[in-house]
Design an enzyme around this catalytic site. Structure first.
Site, PDB file in Angstrom:
ATOM      1  N   LYS A  41     -69.569 -56.875  45.978  1.00 30.96           N
ATOM      2  CA  LYS A  41     -69.443 -55.997  44.685  1.00 30.96           C
ATOM      3  C   LYS A  41     -70.891 -55.493  44.372  1.00 30.96           C
ATOM      4  O   LYS A  41     -71.075 -54.257  43.985  1.00 30.96           O
ATOM      5  CB  LYS A  41     -68.820 -56.493  43.673  1.00 30.96           C
ATOM      6  CG  LYS A  41     -67.289 -56.972  43.901  1.00 30.96           C
ATOM      7  CD  LYS A  41     -66.624 -57.062  42.656  1.00 30.96           C
ATOM      8  CE  LYS A  41     -67.322 -57.958  41.462  1.00 30.96           C
ATOM      9  NZ  LYS A  41     -67.263 -59.315  41.586  1.00 30.96           N
ATOM     10  N   ARG A 116     -60.080 -59.261  33.703  1.00 32.35           N
ATOM     11  CA  ARG A 116     -59.801 -60.545  34.632  1.00 32.35           C
ATOM     12  C   ARG A 116     -58.314 -60.860  34.533  1.00 32.35           C
ATOM     13  O   ARG A 116     -57.674 -62.003  35.379  1.00 32.35           O
ATOM     14  CB  ARG A 116     -60.534 -61.657  34.293  1.00 32.35           C
ATOM     15  CG  ARG A 116     -61.877 -61.398  34.685  1.00 32.35           C
ATOM     16  CD  ARG A 116     -63.133 -62.463  34.675  1.00 32.35           C
ATOM     17  NE  ARG A 116     -64.445 -62.210  35.034  1.00 32.35           N
ATOM     18  CZ  ARG A 116     -65.420 -62.854  35.073  1.00 32.35           C
ATOM     19  NH1 ARG A 116     -65.407 -64.363  34.787  1.00 32.35           N
ATOM     20  NH2 ARG A 116     -66.622 -62.596  35.358  1.00 32.35           N
ATOM     21  N   ARG A 155     -77.049 -70.181  50.946  1.00 29.73           N
ATOM     22  CA  ARG A 155     -77.955 -69.344  50.427  1.00 29.73           C
ATOM     23  C   ARG A 155     -79.075 -70.528  49.909  1.00 29.73           C
ATOM     24  O   ARG A 155     -78.779 -71.271  49.352  1.00 29.73           O
ATOM     25  CB  ARG A 155     -77.402 -68.730  49.210  1.00 29.73           C
ATOM     26  CG  ARG A 155     -76.635 -67.488  49.276  1.00 29.73           C
ATOM     27  CD  ARG A 155     -76.514 -66.526  48.053  1.00 29.73           C
ATOM     28  NE  ARG A 155     -75.711 -67.287  46.963  1.00 29.73           N
ATOM     29  CZ  ARG A 155     -74.857 -66.413  46.345  1.00 29.73           C
ATOM     30  NH1 ARG A 155     -74.797 -65.092  46.571  1.00 29.73           N
ATOM     31  NH2 ARG A 155     -74.092 -67.027  45.440  1.00 29.73           N
ATOM     32  N   ARG A 188     -79.056 -73.142  44.451  1.00 28.16           N
ATOM     33  CA  ARG A 188     -78.508 -73.240  42.993  1.00 28.16           C
ATOM     34  C   ARG A 188     -77.431 -74.334  42.965  1.00 28.16           C
ATOM     35  O   ARG A 188     -76.514 -74.475  43.907  1.00 28.16           O
ATOM     36  CB  ARG A 188     -77.525 -71.912  42.703  1.00 28.16           C
ATOM     37  CG  ARG A 188     -78.721 -70.781  42.486  1.00 28.16           C
ATOM     38  CD  ARG A 188     -77.817 -69.663  41.572  1.00 28.16           C
ATOM     39  NE  ARG A 188     -78.734 -68.419  41.929  1.00 28.16           N
ATOM     40  CZ  ARG A 188     -78.389 -67.430  42.522  1.00 28.16           C
ATOM     41  NH1 ARG A 188     -77.485 -67.164  43.293  1.00 28.16           N
ATOM     42  NH2 ARG A 188     -79.311 -66.298  42.595  1.00 28.16           N
ATOM     43  N   ARG A 199     -63.957 -72.496  41.972  1.00 28.36           N
ATOM     44  CA  ARG A 199     -64.183 -71.191  41.367  1.00 28.36           C
ATOM     45  C   ARG A 199     -63.270 -69.992  41.868  1.00 28.36           C
ATOM     46  O   ARG A 199     -62.542 -69.139  41.356  1.00 28.36           O
ATOM     47  CB  ARG A 199     -65.442 -70.704  41.452  1.00 28.36           C
ATOM     48  CG  ARG A 199     -66.749 -71.216  40.375  1.00 28.36           C
ATOM     49  CD  ARG A 199     -67.714 -70.811  40.679  1.00 28.36           C
ATOM     50  NE  ARG A 199     -68.465 -69.679  40.526  1.00 28.36           N
ATOM     51  CZ  ARG A 199     -69.396 -69.120  40.981  1.00 28.36           C
ATOM     52  NH1 ARG A 199     -70.240 -69.693  41.453  1.00 28.36           N
ATOM     53  NH2 ARG A 199     -69.759 -67.791  40.519  1.00 28.36           N
TER      54      ARG A 199
END
Length: 239
Positions: A41, A116, A155, A188, A199
């Site tokens: 997004k 949401r 990542r 992270r 999540r």
């Protein structure tokens, strides 16, 4: 606010005037971007914003800006956050209502990260209906969970500059080392498979009802494709 434009190059001024004239002929659009973390997004929203002359409203950023600017809603939000409570939907919708009055939102907006839940969507629709407006399109960035897990867990970040690498898609020249500084890269703490899976489960549980609520306005974007293909899907959904 008065601005001194004497030092702005003429070409830059002309480009901005051309852009504004072009924007006057663009139809109004109000849209919502839905998609899990890592679905792309963030890559597409600046392109949509530029192509359709819209403002980009990310609710997290807007809340922080309202708190920093000490607007009446910002002060309320700060008190709520300091008490450890979640900021209420009515406050968030109020902050969106304030934001859409800005000149850059004249042609419409891209809402990112909100609504949401169905009650949030209903509250947003009610606020827009008062202005004789409505959401025109909901872009749902759809990526299989296993693809997202691979994207996110690969990542690596260089803390000093924010440069990011990916073990599979954009690896550093030397594993674990930043190309430019030679300093070590880090991950992270949220970028691990377990955190991401929980999540994603929460995201799907919350968002599926919102997609059903807006079903007549939803365009599903197959987002695990090269960026150009995703952009083409977005363009066709909005044309």
């Amino acid at each position: 606010i008065k601005m001194d434009l004497t030092d702005v190059p003429v070409e830059q001024l002309m480009k901005e005037i051309e852009r504004r004239l072009e924007c006057q002929n663009k139809p109004e659009k109000r849209m919502i971007l839905l998609g899990p973390p890592g679905s792309g997004k963030g890559t597409q929203s600046p392109i949509i914003k530029k192509d359709h002359c819209l403002c980009h409203l990310a609710t997290g950023d807007m809340l922080r800006a309202a708190v920093a600017a000490k607007t009446p809603l910002g002060i309320k939000a700060k008190e709520t956050m300091e008490s450890g409570a979640l900021v209420g939907d009515d406050l968030v919708v109020g902050i969106i209502e304030e934001a859409v009055k800005k000149p850059e939102c004249k042609n419409g907006f891209i809402l990112d990260g909100f609504p949401r839940t169905v009650p949030q969507a209903q509250m947003l629709d009610k606020m827009l209906a008062k202005k004789g407006q409505a959401i025109d399109k909901v872009l749902n960035f759809d990526v299989p969970d296993e693809v997202l897990v691979e994207r996110v867990t690969g990542r690596w970040i260089h803390a000093g500059s924010g440069r990011s690498y990916h073990t599979k898609f954009a690896p550093p020249k030397v594993h674990g080392i930043d190309d430019l500084t030679g300093e070590p890269l880090m991950q992270r703490k949220d970028d691990n498979a377990e955190t991401l899976k929980s999540r994603l489960a929460a995201f799907h549980a919350q968002t599926t009802p919102v997609i059903n609520y807006y079903k007549d306005k939803v365009a599903n974007i197959v987002a695990n494709k090269p960026m150009g293909e995703v952009s083409a899907q977005v363009k066709s959904a909005l044309s």
